[in-house]
Design an enzyme around this catalytic site. Sequence first.
Site, short mmCIF file in Angstrom:
data_model
loop_
_atom_site.label_atom_id
_atom_site.label_comp_id
_atom_site.label_asym_id
_atom_site.label_seq_id
_atom_site.Cartn_x
_atom_site.Cartn_y
_atom_site.Cartn_z
N TYR A 1 0.74 -1.12 0.11
CA TYR A 1 0.00 0.07 0.06
C TYR A 1 0.78 1.27 -0.07
CZ TYR A 1 0.63 -1.11 4.85
OH TYR A 1 1.56 -1.70 6.13
N GLY B 1 1.32 3.82 -2.96
CA GLY B 1 0.22 4.86 -3.61
C GLY B 1 -0.14 5.72 -2.29
N HIS B 2 0.29 5.23 -1.18
CA HIS B 2 -0.24 5.92 0.03
C HIS B 2 0.86 6.31 0.94
CE1 HIS B 2 -2.81 6.52 3.65
NE2 HIS B 2 -3.72 6.67 2.80
N PHE B 3 1.58 7.37 0.86
CA PHE B 3 1.64 8.18 -0.24
C PHE B 3 3.20 8.21 -0.82
CE2 PHE B 3 -1.48 9.62 2.97
CZ PHE B 3 -2.64 9.83 2.16
N VAL C 1 2.21 6.30 4.60
CA VAL C 1 1.70 6.34 5.71
C VAL C 1 0.71 4.99 5.71
CG1 VAL C 1 -0.12 7.42 6.88
CG2 VAL C 1 1.67 8.77 5.99
#
Length: 161
Positions: free
Chosen positions: A59, A62-64, A69
């Site tokens: 994850y 894309g986060h971030f 995070v």
Amino acid sequence: MTDRAANPLAREGIVLSTAEIEQLIPHRWPFLLVDRIVEYAPERGFIKGEKAVTATEWYFQGHFPGLPVMPGVLQVEALAQTMAVYVARQEGFGDRIGLFAGIDGCRFKRVVQPGDRLTLEVTMDKLGRRFGRGSAVASVDGEVACEAVISFIIPNEGALR
């Protein structure tokens, strides 16, 4: 025979390994979000797990980008999976899976980033044949990251097939 003699890979302070968790709940990589159980006290309705948050988590791409995070919803999911391990170890629940019924009073208080070890603590408030609820806290180094009251239902056998 001691647990260590029965399992030469057993490590001090670990109640359940990832492989043992996978025998109890259906979650698998990349969605298994609890690495190990370090405390299990059914007489208190309590379980404590851990999740090592690594820079390679799927994850974080894309986060971030540039500011990784751990999503709050995945922190809640990690707590729910820890609760599922507790429930699966109770008499009569081993082959049944709970589904979210509610997430109440959820608060996020600290950012969780790569390198953190997320401690996942659940204290069961209620556990019946078809419904359960527990107070859950995820923390890093004793600092609360996420807290919520999580409820689940257990559907009739065969409902998910």
